[in-house]
Design a protein around this motif. Structure first.
Motif, PDB file in Angstrom:
ATOM      1  N   ARG A 244       0.737  -1.258  -0.176  1.00 20.88           N
ATOM      2  CA  ARG A 244      -0.105   0.170  -0.040  1.00 20.88           C
ATOM      3  C   ARG A 244       0.554   1.149   0.083  1.00 20.88           C
ATOM      4  O   ARG A 244       0.500   2.226  -0.704  1.00 20.88           O
ATOM      5  CB  ARG A 244      -1.258  -0.182   1.091  1.00 20.88           C
ATOM      6  CG  ARG A 244      -1.735   1.011   1.513  1.00 20.88           C
ATOM      7  CD  ARG A 244      -2.218   0.814   2.193  1.00 20.88           C
ATOM      8  NE  ARG A 244      -4.189   1.409   2.289  1.00 20.88           N
ATOM      9  CZ  ARG A 244      -5.275   1.070   2.508  1.00 20.88           C
ATOM     10  NH1 ARG A 244      -5.773   0.210   3.008  1.00 20.88           N
ATOM     11  NH2 ARG A 244      -6.098   2.268   2.259  1.00 20.88           N
ATOM     12  N   ILE A 245       1.937   0.743   0.581  1.00 15.27           N
ATOM     13  CA  ILE A 245       2.957   2.199   0.808  1.00 15.27           C
ATOM     14  C   ILE A 245       3.643   2.564  -0.252  1.00 15.27           C
ATOM     15  O   ILE A 245       3.409   2.955  -0.685  1.00 15.27           O
ATOM     16  CB  ILE A 245       3.328   2.473   1.848  1.00 15.27           C
ATOM     17  CG1 ILE A 245       3.132   2.270   3.768  1.00 15.27           C
ATOM     18  CG2 ILE A 245       5.380   3.513   2.205  1.00 15.27           C
ATOM     19  CD1 ILE A 245       4.059   1.579   4.176  1.00 15.27           C
ATOM     20  N   ALA A 246       4.020   1.610  -0.685  1.00 20.28           N
ATOM     21  CA  ALA A 246       4.569   1.580  -2.487  1.00 20.28           C
ATOM     22  C   ALA A 246       4.103   2.573  -3.837  1.00 20.28           C
ATOM     23  O   ALA A 246       4.057   2.891  -4.291  1.00 20.28           O
ATOM     24  CB  ALA A 246       5.005   0.235  -2.676  1.00 20.28           C
ATOM     25  N   GLN A 247       2.541   1.402  -3.029  1.00 17.55           N
ATOM     26  CA  GLN A 247       1.367   2.403  -4.311  1.00 17.55           C
ATOM     27  C   GLN A 247       1.584   4.151  -4.295  1.00 17.55           C
ATOM     28  O   GLN A 247       1.078   4.973  -4.562  1.00 17.55           O
ATOM     29  CB  GLN A 247       0.980   1.462  -4.576  1.00 17.55           C
ATOM     30  CG  GLN A 247       0.398   0.075  -4.530  1.00 17.55           C
ATOM     31  CD  GLN A 247       0.680  -0.231  -6.172  1.00 17.55           C
ATOM     32  OE1 GLN A 247       0.612   0.615  -7.078  1.00 17.55           O
ATOM     33  NE2 GLN A 247       0.954  -1.395  -7.267  1.00 17.55           N
ATOM     34  N   SER A 248       0.939   3.312  -2.731  1.00 14.38           N
ATOM     35  CA  SER A 248       0.505   5.672  -2.728  1.00 14.38           C
ATOM     36  C   SER A 248       2.295   6.665  -2.322  1.00 14.38           C
ATOM     37  O   SER A 248       1.553   7.322  -2.996  1.00 14.38           O
ATOM     38  CB  SER A 248      -0.009   5.246  -0.986  1.00 14.38           C
ATOM     39  OG  SER A 248       0.453   7.054  -0.702  1.00 14.38           O
ATOM     40  N   PHE A 249       2.978   6.161  -2.907  1.00 13.84           N
ATOM     41  CA  PHE A 249       4.057   6.808  -3.123  1.00 13.84           C
ATOM     42  C   PHE A 249       4.771   6.724  -4.124  1.00 13.84           C
ATOM     43  O   PHE A 249       5.998   7.376  -4.850  1.00 13.84           O
ATOM     44  CB  PHE A 249       5.436   6.562  -1.527  1.00 13.84           C
ATOM     45  CG  PHE A 249       5.014   6.473  -0.526  1.00 13.84           C
ATOM     46  CD1 PHE A 249       3.956   6.420   0.271  1.00 13.84           C
ATOM     47  CD2 PHE A 249       6.217   7.331   0.056  1.00 13.84           C
ATOM     48  CE1 PHE A 249       3.320   6.718   1.410  1.00 13.84           C
ATOM     49  CE2 PHE A 249       6.407   7.116   1.663  1.00 13.84           C
ATOM     50  CZ  PHE A 249       5.465   7.353   2.087  1.00 13.84           C
ATOM     51  N   GLN A 250       4.582   5.796  -4.983  1.00 13.72           N
ATOM     52  CA  GLN A 250       4.460   5.195  -6.582  1.00 13.72           C
ATOM     53  C   GLN A 250       5.745   5.479  -6.162  1.00 13.72           C
ATOM     54  O   GLN A 250       6.578   6.020  -7.302  1.00 13.72           O
ATOM     55  CB  GLN A 250       3.972   7.123  -7.219  1.00 13.72           C
ATOM     56  CG  GLN A 250       2.937   7.639  -7.809  1.00 13.72           C
ATOM     57  CD  GLN A 250       2.467   6.523  -8.352  1.00 13.72           C
ATOM     58  OE1 GLN A 250       2.668   6.254 -10.207  1.00 13.72           O
ATOM     59  NE2 GLN A 250       1.382   5.243  -8.291  1.00 13.72           N
ATOM     60  N   LEU A 251       6.067   4.579  -5.873  1.00  9.97           N
ATOM     61  CA  LEU A 251       7.606   4.232  -5.024  1.00  9.97           C
ATOM     62  C   LEU A 251       8.276   3.789  -6.754  1.00  9.97           C
ATOM     63  O   LEU A 251       7.680   3.221  -7.717  1.00  9.97           O
ATOM     64  CB  LEU A 251       7.905   2.499  -4.352  1.00  9.97           C
ATOM     65  CG  LEU A 251       9.057   2.064  -4.036  1.00  9.97           C
ATOM     66  CD1 LEU A 251       9.850   2.925  -3.574  1.00  9.97           C
ATOM     67  CD2 LEU A 251       9.016   1.477  -3.568  1.00  9.97           C
ATOM     68  N   CYS A 252       9.762   4.106  -7.150  1.00 10.85           N
ATOM     69  CA  CYS A 252      10.793   3.441  -7.934  1.00 10.85           C
ATOM     70  C   CYS A 252      11.969   2.698  -7.068  1.00 10.85           C
ATOM     71  O   CYS A 252      12.776   3.871  -6.588  1.00 10.85           O
ATOM     72  CB  CYS A 252      11.092   4.664  -8.794  1.00 10.85           C
ATOM     73  SG  CYS A 252      12.089   3.756 -10.063  1.00 10.85           S
ATOM     74  N   GLY A 253      12.107   2.133  -6.846  1.00  9.40           N
ATOM     75  CA  GLY A 253      13.742   1.078  -6.538  1.00  9.40           C
ATOM     76  C   GLY A 253      12.874   0.328  -5.365  1.00  9.40           C
ATOM     77  O   GLY A 253      12.128  -0.007  -5.080  1.00  9.40           O
ATOM     78  N   LEU A 254      14.054   0.558  -4.482  1.00  9.14           N
ATOM     79  CA  LEU A 254      13.372  -0.251  -3.030  1.00  9.14           C
ATOM     80  C   LEU A 254      12.881   0.678  -1.840  1.00  9.14           C
ATOM     81  O   LEU A 254      13.737   1.046  -0.913  1.00  9.14           O
ATOM     82  CB  LEU A 254      14.507  -1.202  -2.632  1.00  9.14           C
ATOM     83  CG  LEU A 254      14.497  -2.680  -2.366  1.00  9.14           C
ATOM     84  CD1 LEU A 254      13.771  -3.781  -3.556  1.00  9.14           C
ATOM     85  CD2 LEU A 254      16.448  -3.280  -1.530  1.00  9.14           C
ATOM     86  N   LEU A 255      12.462  -0.038  -0.923  1.00  6.13           N
ATOM     87  CA  LEU A 255      12.031   0.701   0.298  1.00  6.13           C
ATOM     88  C   LEU A 255      12.113  -0.064   2.001  1.00  6.13           C
ATOM     89  O   LEU A 255      10.829  -1.674   1.579  1.00  6.13           O
ATOM     90  CB  LEU A 255      10.604   1.026  -0.307  1.00  6.13           C
ATOM     91  CG  LEU A 255      10.009   2.152   0.925  1.00  6.13           C
ATOM     92  CD1 LEU A 255      11.026   3.504   1.246  1.00  6.13           C
ATOM     93  CD2 LEU A 255       8.197   2.403   1.256  1.00  6.13           C
ATOM     94  N   ALA A 256      12.445   0.226   2.356  1.00  7.67           N
ATOM     95  CA  ALA A 256      12.170  -0.601   3.521  1.00  7.67           C
ATOM     96  C   ALA A 256      11.209   0.117   4.551  1.00  7.67           C
ATOM     97  O   ALA A 256      11.262   0.829   4.903  1.00  7.67           O
ATOM     98  CB  ALA A 256      14.010  -0.948   4.047  1.00  7.67           C
ATOM     99  N   VAL A 257      10.497  -0.620   5.548  1.00  7.36           N
ATOM    100  CA  VAL A 257       8.943  -0.779   6.298  1.00  7.36           C
ATOM    101  C   VAL A 257       9.485  -1.592   7.131  1.00  7.36           C
ATOM    102  O   VAL A 257       8.518  -2.342   7.142  1.00  7.36           O
ATOM    103  CB  VAL A 257       7.566  -0.786   5.510  1.00  7.36           C
ATOM    104  CG1 VAL A 257       7.119  -0.222   6.127  1.00  7.36           C
ATOM    105  CG2 VAL A 257       7.810  -0.663   3.526  1.00  7.36           C
ATOM    106  N   GLU A 258       9.916  -0.191   7.861  1.00 11.54           N
ATOM    107  CA  GLU A 258       9.973  -1.053   9.842  1.00 11.54           C
ATOM    108  C   GLU A 258       8.600  -0.968  10.312  1.00 11.54           C
ATOM    109  O   GLU A 258       8.033   0.721   9.891  1.00 11.54           O
ATOM    110  CB  GLU A 258      10.336  -0.258  10.900  1.00 11.54           C
ATOM    111  CG  GLU A 258      12.442  -0.025  10.063  1.00 11.54           C
ATOM    112  CD  GLU A 258      13.260   0.684  10.557  1.00 11.54           C
ATOM    113  OE1 GLU A 258      13.229   0.839  11.808  1.00 11.54           O
ATOM    114  OE2 GLU A 258      14.694   0.170  10.278  1.00 11.54           O
TER     115      GLU A 258
END
Ligand SMILES: Nc1ncnc2c1ncn2[C@@H]1O[C@H](COP(=O)(O)OP(=O)(O)O)[C@@H](O)[C@H]1O
Ligand SMILES: [Mg+2]
Length: 392
Positions: A244-258
């Protein structure tokens, strides 16, 4: 921006030459990419393995332009890069990750606001700039609560736990000299700390790695256990939070979610890191694709790799104070019980400062308990042995 994949043979620039950059370059080299790293220190871990090293400060615009002129695409390996510098680079080169996510995750106020906007839960919090605000926030959120600097903190630095309202003044004066903007968070009564690493490419393809359970000692990651010892329902929930976070932020690359798995059955997002993460090192041997390869794939807009877990695993960090004992152990015959395959990684750092991350060990085993037991019995991580008694 181009949606075209950047194919092997292309040249990748990395801002930052630490171990994360090193492991990125190693993974990308296997795929046939070439690397140039920009980092001020002469013997940076990534500079040892990259094709080329531009030795310069991160705010050196001339060096940044030189990097941009040499490479097809630029990425970064740590989040405290000046967002202005990334904007400068974007004028000269392809920086698919952009500067927006970096800007968001550099400041806890912005980070929390965008997490709430994404529809995920965070610990109840208040923005603090004055002592009077802290006092009323403590009345509202109760104790224990944790006061943090809004930016610049890491490994628990820039944080004070407030157990009683009369500790407000001391906590405030300690942190306000470090940063004029603070955040007070309610202390979450959690069962586990977990993290989920999610990747997304420009084409919008999105994949999560298996949920990792993290054990910290003195606020530094000590070990990661995968699969996390949580229910399937919680596992699904955690994966969905990351997606959900990746979609909402329109992520490109890697994101670590703690995240925290609260005793109330809720998942609270603690913080984000827009890059490969220490808690994702287990993927190097335990997953079909490592987090580093996935990062390269996402940034180059290649199809993402499979994230299947090939074997349960425990990753344990090797800090400066563990190096000598680990290296003694490596040469002993009775090295490790059967049922555990060990894979060792060192980052090429020469100075063994206490608490400095020097390497890690991936212990692949059908039984996580066996690996945890070995970590304790080996006495390499002696000061931390009580952790296992608490957790098991
Ligand atoms: N709101 C909270 N509730 C419970 N524990 C917390 C909270 N915030 C931080 N912690 C503990 O402190 C550690 C470090 O905090 P974190 O915000 O992740 O900062 P850092 O940037 O140092 O990693 C966390 O991994 C967790 O163990
Ligand atoms: Mg953290």
């Amino acid at each position: 921006m181009s949606q075209l994949p950047i194919m092997p043979g292309a040249h990748i620039g990395i801002l930052g030459g630490g171990q994360l950059g090193r492991m990125m370059a190693l993974a990308g080299s296997h795929m046939g990419y070439r690397f140039t790293v920009l980092d001020p220190s002469e013997d940076a871990p990534c500079a040892q393995v990259a094709n080329e090293h531009i030795q310069a400060a991160f705010d050196d615009k001339h060096a940044a332009s030189l990097l941009a002129s040499k490479v097809d695409v630029i990425t970064y390996e740590f989040e405290n890069i000046d967002a202005n510098m990334v904007e400068h680079l974007q004028q000269h080169a392809l920086v698919p990750q952009g500067s927006e996510l970096l800007h968001t995750t550099q400041h806890r106020w912005r980070e929390k606001e965008s997490l709430v906007k994404a529809g995920v839960s965070v610990a109840p919090y208040r923005e603090i700039t004055m002592l009077s605000q802290l006092k009323s926030a403590i009345e509202e959120l109760g104790t224990p609560s944790v006061l943090k600097t809004a930016s610049g903190g890491y490994d628990g630095k820039g944080q004070v736990v407030i157990h009683d309202a009369d500790e407000c003044e001391a906590a405030f004066s300690k942190l306000i000299v470090m940063n004029q903007q603070l955040v007070l968070e309610q202390f979450i009564d959690y069962e586990q700390e977990i993290s989920v690493i999610v990747a997304r490419n420009k084409a919008g393809e999105c994949k999560v790695f298996p949920v990792a359970e993290n054990i910290h000692v003195d606020n530094i990651l000590h070990c990661t256990i995968v699969p996390a010892r949580i229910s399937q329902e919680m596992t699904k929930k955690a994966e969905n939070v990351a997606l959900r976070i990746a979609q909402s932020f329109q992520l490109c690359g890697l994101l670590a979610v703690e995240m925290f798995v609260g005793r109330d059955g809720e998942i609270y997002v603690n913080e984000l890191a827009p890059r490969p993460h220490n808690s994702g090192h287990f993927t190097m041997e335990a997953c079909a694709t490592s987090q580093f390869e996935q990062h390269i794939r996402a940034v180059c807009n290649l199809k993402l790799g499979a994230t299947d877990l090939l074997t349960p695993v425990v990753m344990v960090n090797i800090l400066g104070e563990h190096v000598d004992t680990v290296q003694d152990w490596m040469n002993k015959k009775e090295s490790i019980p059967s049922g555990i395959i060990q894979k060792i990684h060192f980052y090429g750092k020469t100075e063994k400062k206490p608490k400095r991350k020097m390497g890690h060990l991936n212990l692949l085993s059908e039984q996580a308990d066996l690996a945890l037991q070995w970590i304790e019995e080996s006495r390499i991580w002696t000061t931390q042995s009580k952790v296992y008694q608490q957790q098991n």
